[in-house]
Design a protein around this motif. Structure first.
Motif: not given
Length: 311
Positions: A235-249
């Motif tokens: 769940e921790r990894v899944r939650a952080l994965n949702t932020c990857v696109s935004h961090l790239c942007a």
């Protein structure tokens, strides 16, 4: 003499700069620029179309993504005429009023995009911190109000710039550093006292990009703290994965923007090529990469796009 200068100034033109020393191959250089513009416009338009037509994507994250796509489209459209005009026809001239209009749209849309990225960071924080109340906190009317506030902030802060620039006399060389108009670039070629413009420009940078980037950083500190408190590793990894696109942007937008601002203010006497290339990265890469990054990292969005093109 002053009247004569003012008369010449009102009918004057600025000369834009593409890539110095490469005038003979401008037509070839225009090919990758055209491809970038086509991909940017098509990619962001597809994102908007998919989100608008698919009710399952009418969620806060995708509404904010549609706002990002609109600002990216605006930035692309604001810069296409002058950049491709130079590369296709070597037409370097731009009238003073057209230059003011272009810099108004470029700066206001840039600050609006900064605000949208901040709101997307807040969206990710709420989604991870309080997922059960996520939809009730970020309702469509509340998101619309957030978007309106950010648009008003961007427009209001940039609105004085054209009037501040109009009061100057431009008796120096009228060659700009880029193939589009920026406030700091136009300001530097004035032969008047630019102290007010310099202070105000620094103020709006700090109150928009500076403040937004700081709040985004704080949001991610809170996101990381919340994610680390989740017991399940998956769940921790899944939650952080949702932020990857935004961090790239965020990295794609803020890195060249801050770098370009620093070079304009403190890079006197340095080679113009880094400044020119960083200027192109600042305006061309985020609109190009944002739809690609989000399409790749969002399984739901990717599936909808594939379904549209397969049909």
């Amino acid at each position: 003499m002053s009247t004569l200068n003012d008369t010449k100034f009102n009918s004057a033109v600025f000369l834009l700069t593409a890539i110095p020393g490469q005038e003979d191959i401008h037509l070839w250089i225009s090919i990758p620029f055209c491809l970038m513009y086509v991909i940017s416009i098509v990619g962001n338009s597809v994102i908007l179309f998919i989100i608008k037509t698919d009710p399952s994507l009418h969620e806060p994250m995708y509404i904010f993504l549609s706002m990002l796509a609109v600002t990216d489209l605006g930035l692309s459209i604001a810069t296409i005429p002058t950049i491709l005009g130079i590369l296709w026809s070597n037409s370097r001239e731009i009238s003073f009023n057209a230059c003011l209009a272009q810099l108004f749209f470029i700066h206001s849309l840039s600050f609006i995009e900064s605000s949208v990225l901040l709101s997307m960071a807040f969206d990710r924080f709420v989604a991870i911190r309080d997922p059960l109340r996520y939809a009730s906190i970020l309702t469509p009317p509340r998101i619309a109000k957030i978007g309106l506030v950010f648009v008003l902030r961007g427009v209001a802060l940039i609105f004085p710039l054209p009037f501040l620039l109009k009061r100057f006399q431009y008796c120096r060389a009228n060659v700009l550093s880029h193939s589009y108009c920026l406030h700091q670039d136009v300001m530097k070629i004035a032969c008047s006292d630019i102290t007010v413009n310099s202070i105000y420009g620094l103020f709006i940078i700090i109150s928009t990009v500076g403040l937004d980037s700081l709040l985004i950083l704080l949001s991610y500190v809170m996101i990381l703290k919340t994610a680390l408190s989740i017991a399940s590793h998956a769940e921790r990894v899944r939650a952080l994965n949702t932020c990857v696109s935004h961090l790239c942007a965020v990295l794609l937008f803020y890195t060249p923007m801050i770098g370009l601002s620093v070079i304009h203010r403190f890079g006197k006497g340095s080679s113009p090529l880094p400044q020119i290339f960083l200027g192109y990265i600042y305006l061309l890469v985020p609109p190009l990469m944002n739809p690609i990054v989000y399409s790749v990292n969002s399984r739901l969005l990717r599936a909808r796009i594939i379904r549209v093109f397969v049909k």
